[in-house]
Scaffold this motif. Structure first.
Motif, PDB file in Angstrom:
ATOM      1  N   GLN A   1       0.397  -0.843   1.039  1.00 20.98           N
ATOM      2  CA  GLN A   1      -0.056  -2.057   1.716  1.00 20.98           C
ATOM      3  C   GLN A   1       1.126  -2.814   2.315  1.00 20.98           C
ATOM      4  O   GLN A   1       2.128  -3.048   1.637  1.00 20.98           O
ATOM      5  CB  GLN A   1      -0.802  -2.967   0.748  1.00 20.98           C
ATOM      6  CG  GLN A   1      -2.149  -2.407   0.306  1.00 20.98           C
ATOM      7  CD  GLN A   1      -2.848  -3.347  -0.643  1.00 20.98           C
ATOM      8  OE1 GLN A   1      -2.379  -3.586  -1.747  1.00 20.98           O
ATOM      9  NE2 GLN A   1      -3.972  -3.897  -0.211  1.00 20.98           N
ATOM     10  N   SER A   2       0.986  -3.200   3.571  1.00 23.28           N
ATOM     11  CA  SER A   2       2.054  -3.963   4.227  1.00 23.28           C
ATOM     12  C   SER A   2       2.165  -5.353   3.626  1.00 23.28           C
ATOM     13  O   SER A   2       1.196  -5.900   3.087  1.00 23.28           O
ATOM     14  CB  SER A   2       1.760  -4.088   5.724  1.00 23.28           C
ATOM     15  OG  SER A   2       1.629  -2.832   6.330  1.00 23.28           O
TER      16      SER A   2
ATOM     17  N   GLU B   1       8.148  -0.593   9.700  1.00 25.62           N
ATOM     18  CA  GLU B   1       8.906  -0.788   8.469  1.00 25.62           C
ATOM     19  C   GLU B   1      10.210  -1.510   8.783  1.00 25.62           C
ATOM     20  O   GLU B   1      10.791  -1.327   9.855  1.00 25.62           O
ATOM     21  CB  GLU B   1       9.207   0.554   7.813  1.00 25.62           C
ATOM     22  CG  GLU B   1       7.984   1.242   7.226  1.00 25.62           C
ATOM     23  CD  GLU B   1       8.374   2.447   6.393  1.00 25.62           C
ATOM     24  OE1 GLU B   1       9.445   3.029   6.648  1.00 25.62           O
ATOM     25  OE2 GLU B   1       7.610   2.807   5.481  1.00 25.62           O
TER      26      GLU B   1
ATOM     27  N   PRO C   1       6.704  -1.585   4.739  1.00 23.74           N
ATOM     28  CA  PRO C   1       5.874  -1.840   5.919  1.00 23.74           C
ATOM     29  C   PRO C   1       5.555  -3.334   5.995  1.00 23.74           C
ATOM     30  O   PRO C   1       5.229  -3.959   4.977  1.00 23.74           O
ATOM     31  CB  PRO C   1       4.612  -1.012   5.645  1.00 23.74           C
ATOM     32  CG  PRO C   1       4.542  -0.902   4.155  1.00 23.74           C
ATOM     33  CD  PRO C   1       5.971  -0.866   3.680  1.00 23.74           C
ATOM     34  N   VAL C   2       5.648  -3.917   7.169  1.00 22.47           N
ATOM     35  CA  VAL C   2       5.400  -5.354   7.310  1.00 22.47           C
ATOM     36  C   VAL C   2       4.453  -5.624   8.464  1.00 22.47           C
ATOM     37  O   VAL C   2       4.333  -4.840   9.399  1.00 22.47           O
ATOM     38  CB  VAL C   2       6.708  -6.148   7.548  1.00 22.47           C
ATOM     39  CG1 VAL C   2       7.697  -5.934   6.415  1.00 22.47           C
ATOM     40  CG2 VAL C   2       7.329  -5.786   8.894  1.00 22.47           C
ATOM     41  N   LEU C   3       3.768  -6.750   8.370  1.00 21.30           N
ATOM     42  CA  LEU C   3       2.967  -7.306   9.448  1.00 21.30           C
ATOM     43  C   LEU C   3       3.513  -8.698   9.708  1.00 21.30           C
ATOM     44  O   LEU C   3       3.532  -9.537   8.812  1.00 21.30           O
ATOM     45  CB  LEU C   3       1.488  -7.361   9.060  1.00 21.30           C
ATOM     46  CG  LEU C   3       0.776  -6.010   8.950  1.00 21.30           C
ATOM     47  CD1 LEU C   3      -0.594  -6.177   8.320  1.00 21.30           C
ATOM     48  CD2 LEU C   3       0.648  -5.357  10.324  1.00 21.30           C
TER      49      LEU C   3
ATOM     50  N   GLY D   1       3.533  -3.784  12.279  1.00 17.96           N
ATOM     51  CA  GLY D   1       3.061  -2.789  11.347  1.00 17.96           C
ATOM     52  C   GLY D   1       4.151  -1.765  11.087  1.00 17.96           C
ATOM     53  O   GLY D   1       3.918  -0.737  10.482  1.00 17.96           O
TER      54      GLY D   1
ATOM     55  N   ARG E   1      -6.088  -0.286   3.887  1.00 12.17           N
ATOM     56  CA  ARG E   1      -5.075  -0.528   4.916  1.00 12.17           C
ATOM     57  C   ARG E   1      -5.709  -1.021   6.217  1.00 12.17           C
ATOM     58  O   ARG E   1      -5.202  -1.926   6.873  1.00 12.17           O
ATOM     59  CB  ARG E   1      -4.267   0.758   5.171  1.00 12.17           C
ATOM     60  CG  ARG E   1      -3.233   1.058   4.106  1.00 12.17           C
ATOM     61  CD  ARG E   1      -2.246   2.117   4.586  1.00 12.17           C
ATOM     62  NE  ARG E   1      -2.884   3.413   4.737  1.00 12.17           N
ATOM     63  CZ  ARG E   1      -2.978   4.327   3.766  1.00 12.17           C
ATOM     64  NH1 ARG E   1      -2.483   4.059   2.580  1.00 12.17           N
ATOM     65  NH2 ARG E   1      -3.569   5.484   3.981  1.00 12.17           N
TER      66      ARG E   1
END
Length: 389
Positions: free
Chosen positions: A74-75, A40, A121-123, A38, A23
């Motif tokens: 993992q994003s 959700e 989860p997102v980036l 980072g 991560r």
């Protein structure tokens, strides 16, 4: 019992540490690429990339089961839908009312949906704003994770070339060598039947063979060579060669070599010998008579010898298909077959050396003398000539 429990705890701790390191690595890479956030977001706000290089999202069932119990660790990397549609107007209808387009993690999104999750989860990548930027970002995400299929790699390379202007620029942008790009470009030249054999993973077809066949734009020649390989595979299936039982005392501790690589690392001396062999195959200099004679007297497992010779020929850019008998039609064919004969002879000598070198001084001396004279081999690691690019 207590020892087993401690072992399980140690394993769980190592797994958590590995996931945490992954991560952190992902977050660092994302920050370098311009990703922020980072947090959700609701899965309903995400959509798959309409231009995703992966045409098929495989293995979703197993991944979904993992996500259902452990969640997504993992994003996924995303682009604001507005930015994406401005760069790819033709995809606006497919994006619809989504808030973000996933450019890295389409398989994770599909598996999370299958698992019934509500958030991911997102980036968010804020740096990629142009068509070129988004294509490069998506390609980099894909190539850093599970490798693309051969023709997916080719399509990615060709699409990047349109945006970047040259294949050298593509290699530089992806952090790959020009040779890596060139090998994949050979697939453009394949006859449709051979391309289908690659996609169907036909018996006897390997990506190395496909790239080798793709060196020629002569479709008839490609088909002849592929039919020769198929005939060889069929003949082996009808008349399988019995495996020779090796002497346990002789084979104990001797690492085996196969097409994919070793099951255990060679010692330093053996590694230098094999490096010298690879260099000799690539250069094809020197009189091979002694090695050819020695190989005829030194029995080795034919499958292991073919695998080792194939490895060296692939490294030399000659291609493993040179080992399959076919009438040469050009000077290039003659050269490839000479290198194939040398590679196979050296493979027989090397395998014999690994098994019997200490007990067969005559053949060992002949083999080592040839490597010393024609391939710069040295028993001293310090004296070994440096490899050049």
């Amino acid at each position: 019992m207590a020892g087993a429990q401690n072992e399980e705890l140690d394993l769980a701790a190592r797994r958590r540490a590995r996931d945490e390191a992954r991560r952190r690595e992902e977050a660092e890479r994302a920050r370098a690429a311009g990703a922020v956030g980072g947090s959700e977001v609701n899965i309903s706000e995400l959509t798959l990339n309409p231009r995703n290089a992966r045409h098929e999202l495989e293995g979703l069932e197993g991944l979904a089961e993992t996500y259902a119990t452990s969640g997504v660790l993992q994003s996924v990397a995303v682009i604001p839908a507005e930015t994406f549609c401005a760069a790819f107007e033709e995809c606006a209808e497919q994006v619809g009312s989504a808030r973000f387009v996933v450019i890295g993690g389409n398989r994770r999104l599909a598996a999370a949906r299958k698992a019934g999750l509500e958030k991911l989860p997102v980036l968010v990548n804020t740096r990629a704003t142009t068509r070129k930027d988004i294509i490069v970002a998506a390609a980099t995400e894909n190539l850093q994770r599970e490798p693309l299929k051969p023709f997916e790699e080719l399509e990615t390379i060709e699409e990047l070339k349109k945006e970047l202007g040259s294949y050298d620029a593509v290699a530089k942008q992806l952090g790959r060598s020009p040779a890596w790009v060139s090998l994949r470009r050979r697939l453009r030249n394949l006859h449709p039947d051979i391309r289908k054999a690659v996609e169907d993973r036909a018996e006897g077809m390997t990506i190395e063979l496909a790239r080798d066949l793709g060196k020629s734009q002569d479709h008839e020649r490609q088909l002849r060579e592929w039919k020769a390989v198929q005939a060889l595979v069929a003949a082996r299936a009808e008349n399988p060669q019995p495996k020779k039982k090796a002497d346990k005392k002789k084979t104990k501790g001797v690492p085996k070599q196969n097409g994919a690589g070793r099951t255990s690392p060679p010692d330093a001396e053996e590694a230098r010998r094999r490096s010298a062999c690879a260099m000799a195959v690539a250069a094809a200099d020197g009189d091979p008579s002694l090695i050819l004679l020695a190989a005829m007297q030194e029995p080795a497992d034919p499958d292991e010898a073919m695998a080792l010779a194939s490895h060296w020929l692939t490294e030399a850019g000659v291609g493993a298909s040179a080992l399959h008998l076919a009438s040469p039609s050009s000077a290039d064919d003659n050269d490839r077959q000479r290198k194939a004969a040398l590679a196979l002879a050296l493979a027989h000598c090397e395998l014999h050396m690994a098994l019997n070198g200490k007990d067969d001084h005559q053949h060992a001396q002949a083999y080592l003398e040839w490597l010393t004279v024609h391939a710069g081999y040295s028993t001293s690691e310090a004296e070994e000539p440096a490899l050049t690019a």
